[in-house]
Design a protein around this motif. Sequence first.
Motif, PDB file in Angstrom:
ATOM      1  N   ALA A  53     -13.245 -83.935  60.589  1.00 48.13           N
ATOM      2  CA  ALA A  53     -13.123 -82.777  59.711  1.00 48.13           C
ATOM      3  C   ALA A  53     -11.669 -82.365  59.558  1.00 48.13           C
ATOM      4  N   ASP A  54     -10.743 -83.218  59.925  1.00 48.49           N
ATOM      5  CA  ASP A  54      -9.334 -82.845  59.946  1.00 48.49           C
ATOM      6  C   ASP A  54      -8.610 -83.291  58.682  1.00 48.49           C
ATOM      7  N   ALA A  55      -9.279 -83.202  57.534  1.00 47.16           N
ATOM      8  CA  ALA A  55      -8.653 -83.606  56.281  1.00 47.16           C
ATOM      9  C   ALA A  55      -9.331 -82.876  55.128  1.00 47.16           C
ATOM     10  N   CYS A  56      -8.688 -82.937  53.964  1.00 53.07           N
ATOM     11  CA  CYS A  56      -9.230 -82.324  52.752  1.00 53.07           C
ATOM     12  C   CYS A  56      -9.099 -83.334  51.625  1.00 53.07           C
ATOM     13  N   CYS A  57     -10.111 -83.398  50.773  1.00 53.84           N
ATOM     14  CA  CYS A  57     -10.098 -84.363  49.671  1.00 53.84           C
ATOM     15  C   CYS A  57      -9.265 -83.890  48.490  1.00 53.84           C
ATOM     16  N   GLY A  58      -8.840 -82.631  48.499  1.00 52.49           N
ATOM     17  CA  GLY A  58      -8.004 -82.131  47.407  1.00 52.49           C
ATOM     18  C   GLY A  58      -8.758 -81.852  46.122  1.00 52.49           C
ATOM     19  N   LEU A  59     -10.082 -81.796  46.184  1.00 54.26           N
ATOM     20  CA  LEU A  59     -10.889 -81.669  44.972  1.00 54.26           C
ATOM     21  C   LEU A  59     -10.506 -80.466  44.125  1.00 54.26           C
ATOM     22  N   THR A  60     -10.343 -79.302  44.746  1.00 54.59           N
ATOM     23  CA  THR A  60     -10.078 -78.094  43.956  1.00 54.59           C
ATOM     24  C   THR A  60      -8.718 -78.154  43.274  1.00 54.59           C
ATOM     25  N   TRP A  61      -7.770 -78.843  43.875  1.00 57.58           N
ATOM     26  CA  TRP A  61      -6.471 -79.014  43.237  1.00 57.58           C
ATOM     27  C   TRP A  61      -6.570 -80.052  42.106  1.00 57.58           C
ATOM     28  N   ILE A  62      -7.415 -81.055  42.292  1.00 59.93           N
ATOM     29  CA  ILE A  62      -7.606 -82.043  41.231  1.00 59.93           C
ATOM     30  C   ILE A  62      -8.232 -81.395  40.001  1.00 59.93           C
ATOM     31  N   SER A  63      -9.290 -80.632  40.206  1.00 61.17           N
ATOM     32  CA  SER A  63     -10.011 -80.068  39.073  1.00 61.17           C
ATOM     33  C   SER A  63      -9.191 -79.043  38.306  1.00 61.17           C
ATOM     34  N   THR A  64      -8.207 -78.429  38.965  1.00 62.51           N
ATOM     35  CA  THR A  64      -7.348 -77.471  38.272  1.00 62.51           C
ATOM     36  C   THR A  64      -6.009 -78.075  37.866  1.00 62.51           C
ATOM     37  N   GLY A  65      -5.851 -79.380  38.045  1.00 61.61           N
ATOM     38  CA  GLY A  65      -4.643 -80.045  37.590  1.00 61.61           C
ATOM     39  C   GLY A  65      -3.409 -79.723  38.396  1.00 61.61           C
ATOM     40  N   GLN A  66      -3.552 -79.614  39.711  1.00 61.76           N
ATOM     41  CA  GLN A  66      -2.405 -79.399  40.600  1.00 61.76           C
ATOM     42  C   GLN A  66      -2.253 -80.668  41.439  1.00 61.76           C
ATOM     43  N   LEU A  67      -1.737 -81.701  40.798  1.00 59.70           N
ATOM     44  CA  LEU A  67      -1.880 -83.053  41.334  1.00 59.70           C
ATOM     45  C   LEU A  67      -0.874 -83.397  42.416  1.00 59.70           C
ATOM     46  N   ASP A  68       0.272 -82.734  42.458  1.00 60.88           N
ATOM     47  CA  ASP A  68       1.210 -83.011  43.555  1.00 60.88           C
ATOM     48  C   ASP A  68       0.573 -82.618  44.890  1.00 60.88           C
ATOM     49  N   THR A  69      -0.028 -81.437  44.918  1.00 60.25           N
ATOM     50  CA  THR A  69      -0.702 -80.993  46.147  1.00 60.25           C
ATOM     51  C   THR A  69      -1.890 -81.887  46.450  1.00 60.25           C
ATOM     52  N   ALA A  70      -2.662 -82.219  45.425  1.00 56.31           N
ATOM     53  CA  ALA A  70      -3.835 -83.083  45.635  1.00 56.31           C
ATOM     54  C   ALA A  70      -3.424 -84.417  46.235  1.00 56.31           C
ATOM     55  N   ARG A  71      -2.324 -84.988  45.750  1.00 53.01           N
ATOM     56  CA  ARG A  71      -1.884 -86.286  46.247  1.00 53.01           C
ATOM     57  C   ARG A  71      -1.466 -86.197  47.716  1.00 53.01           C
ATOM     58  N   ARG A  72      -0.783 -85.108  48.068  1.00 53.33           N
ATOM     59  CA  ARG A  72      -0.378 -84.949  49.463  1.00 53.33           C
ATOM     60  C   ARG A  72      -1.599 -84.845  50.380  1.00 53.33           C
ATOM     61  N   LEU A  73      -2.570 -84.055  49.951  1.00 54.62           N
ATOM     62  CA  LEU A  73      -3.772 -83.880  50.774  1.00 54.62           C
ATOM     63  C   LEU A  73      -4.562 -85.181  50.886  1.00 54.62           C
TER      64      LEU A  73
END
Length: 1013
Positions: A808-828
């Motif tokens: 459980a020590d990770a995040c898929c970045g889904l909420t950043w992907i769906s709102t188009g915040q892709l730099d954060t999504a890529r890091r996560l």
Amino acid sequence: MASMDASPSPARPEASDTAATAATAAPAGAADRPDVLGRLAAAGVAADASPRRLAEYSYDASNYRVPPLAVVFPRTVEDVLAAVAACRGTGTPLTGRGGGTSMAGNAIGPGVVLDFSRHMTRVHAVDEAAGTVDVDPGVVLADLTREVERATGGRLTFAPDPSSKNRATVGGSLGNDACGNHSVRHGRISDHVVELDVVTSDGARLTATGTGLRATDPADDASAARAAELADSLRALARENLAAFRLELGRIPRQVSGYHLENLLPERKLNIARALVGTEGTCAVVVRARMKLVPKPASALLVCLGYADVVDAARDVTTILEFSPAAVEGTDEAIVETMRFRRGTDSVLGLPEGRAWLFVDLDGDDPASVAAEADRLLARLGENGRLVDGRAVPDLVERASLWRVREDGAGLSSRLASGGESWPGWEDSAVAPEDLADYLADLRVLMAEHGLGGVMYGHFGAGCMHIRITYDLRTEEGRAVLRRFTREAAELVVRHGGSLSGEHGDGRARSELLPLMYSPGVLAAFARYRRLWDPAGILNPGSITAPDPLDANLALAGIPAREWRTSFDLRPLGAGGGSLAETDDPARAHGAGTDPWVHAVQGCIGVGRCRADTGGVMCPSYRATRDEKDSTRGRARVLQDMVRGAATVQEGWRSEEVREVLDLCLSCKACSTDCPAGVDMATYKSEFFDHYYRGRLRPLSHFSLGWLPRWLALTGRIAPLVNAVLATPLAKAAAVAGGLTTRRAMPRFAGAGEWRREAAAAGVLPPGDPAGSVVLFVDTFTRGFRPQVAGAAARVLAGAGESVACSADACCGLTWISTGQLDTARRLLSRAAQALDDGTERPIVVVEPSCAAALRKDLPELVHTEQARRVAARVRSFASHAADLAAAGWTPSPAQPLPGRVVLQTHCHEYSVFGAGTQRTALAAAGVPEVVDATGCCGVAGNFGFERQHYEVSMQVAENALAPALRSTPPGTVVLTDGFSCAMQVGQLDASRAGRHLAELLDPGRPAEAGSP
């Protein structure tokens, strides 16, 4: 007589009917726009001339792009009369349009476009005694068939059934003289016409019948005089061309090219109604139609036949026709391979051995007799020696699967599993059925001479082929090949006694070549016929007579070279892109060949399956609003104008038109599976928003919901306080501050340690423990809102014999992907890949399906490393893993008896990435006897349904499937919602129910509770 006083579709909100004219700058060549728009406005007719709308209607399903001046959505015949008058008075072209699925370019035009599919959609009456139906031109064919069968108790049906029947309209089908899969039995739509009510360009309202022409309103003296004069002229035209019409027209079953003037001959009794069919909107505007109905067969059986190639299949057609089949359809292996590649191996069920297939429908009154006839057919074909394999297909699921392969042929063949592209243009030729094999053999030779390949499918029993060809329409050289090949192909089909078009019409694609098929005398008669109907010369210019060149206005010509740098790897798989990418930075490769962003958004070829009401999930927003802008196709067309820098959409990544057209996209991802061309609008929306909002203030919801995992890390520590506050009036203030609706119930927040206690109680192993046979990934949503599901999932896996390690020590970045915040999504996602890449190949089972989909699909497209690809390949949703376990022999043993009935709401991301049948498979293995499928998006779709401006649409989307499923089942019926968003929507729709996760239902460790909080 059964009267239909309303459209078969429920009432929809009117989102875009207001005129958008005054503030819109006219593009070049639109000098008449202010005048025609002024006249329309004065007549009270709303005309939309906004840049976004013009982009949507610049295309149909052909190779062409012709921007209109304005789009009108007529509600009444009076609106049509006003539009015709405004265009006549200003000399503005007028083009009628139905579903916009024309492959010949006959649903686009340079003036005013009338879209009948939005409002003129009434089935006025079904007269069972007379065997007729009275309809508006905008009625979708599948809706018409459904209404007729309902009104007649299944005794009668409407026969024409083209593959596009779930979005093609009556008016469009009349324009092209469409046919369909069962045309061997039922012919063309012209064979089913009784009367047509039309408006002529000089304003007359006429009714064309099987024996002449009359004024639609007997009291309309001007129209009566026009009817008499026109009928006399048409008789004279036929009288002067008796020999030519008899010798050149109506020679083969699918001779659709040109005008059907043989219907004016004395032996046809001056059947003006049938002579108007197939005129492609060049003669009059159809505003109402009376059509014939046919008996619905009591029993039908599909016989599927496998052959080595399409030529062998075509040689057996004459034998098959001896058995009086209702349908003889064919397809080749390229379409089947693409179907399996895009939708999974189980998307094509029951296909016999071979590399080309015929689908033969036999029918009759007695099932046993039909089955015996199928056996005789198989035996006879076996004697011919060409059949590789064949079988009858009595199973309805297999039958539907096989027909879908044929019906999705146009889209599937456009972007093949091999990575290649194919295009229409010569997709609709026809010969006599007995000449089909020789024609196909010669055509393949001609294609090889030009270095072209092709995908072949079509109506083999009627001799009509839909062949999509690998032209390179992006280069001048490739377009020259298109011109040379098309002319030679036209010469070839004429040598075989055939027709340039067998169903789609001539349009912009083939009208130029009609002189190869018809004598000068017949061509002159065509031109005269058109002038008699349309003396103003404004109706659908560029088609049939005085045509535009076949290589003019090509949509892929004139696109400026530009590098569109993207975060997602959008290269086609055949070019090393997607999950098979081999570079660490695909943006560096974007300058080579066609830019990947351009190539991606051009994936839409306009087949319009996203406008269908039934079948699949796509497109939920269009089903709610009935507006082209809210369809996957409408969005893709605006994006296509964006990359070409069109006058309508010039600002690129900053385009307001693109932002507007993407606003109601729910990012459900259903189009990535349901769209035959594989358009993935959720990805395109995320990519566009990432660029659009750089340096701009984002909506508040992009922070409140887009950053949700961060907030959950905080709320988990003070969950009791947060929940207490949300139970007070302060909750509404908090929602407003976050850009959220105050009309939706907020979820209960879980404490930070709750999921850990659940997992510990289930006996899971530490994350990196090599003893685990499976890794259970507990995602942010499960940790923050449904911790009990983590324990249930662990117990189910353990009960299936798995040793479970938990992560459980990770995040898929889904909420950043769906709102188009892709730099954060890529890091996560990079961190998630590092955390989950443990050197094993054991499955990673993710509790929340949207998070599973992000790790499976978005991870390798945003993080371009081997590590990311390794992790993505291991990811399973909980339901898909349970289905795999069941297929391997596992039988669930839940602690509490399973319900006899379950309402199944499959999460859209589960549907699109892991398949539609995963939960159903697990439920069947557990022994649930009845599953009520709520097939469709729930409407919440992550952040969408919580945003203030989208709440109403989210609830309208729920009415597509979920809300009716809840209303049709008793209050105590269990609702299966693996997706947290889906569970929230169930609670919103019916507070007495709570959605349960599949793991809770199958939990062997403790009885299921009343439902998720």
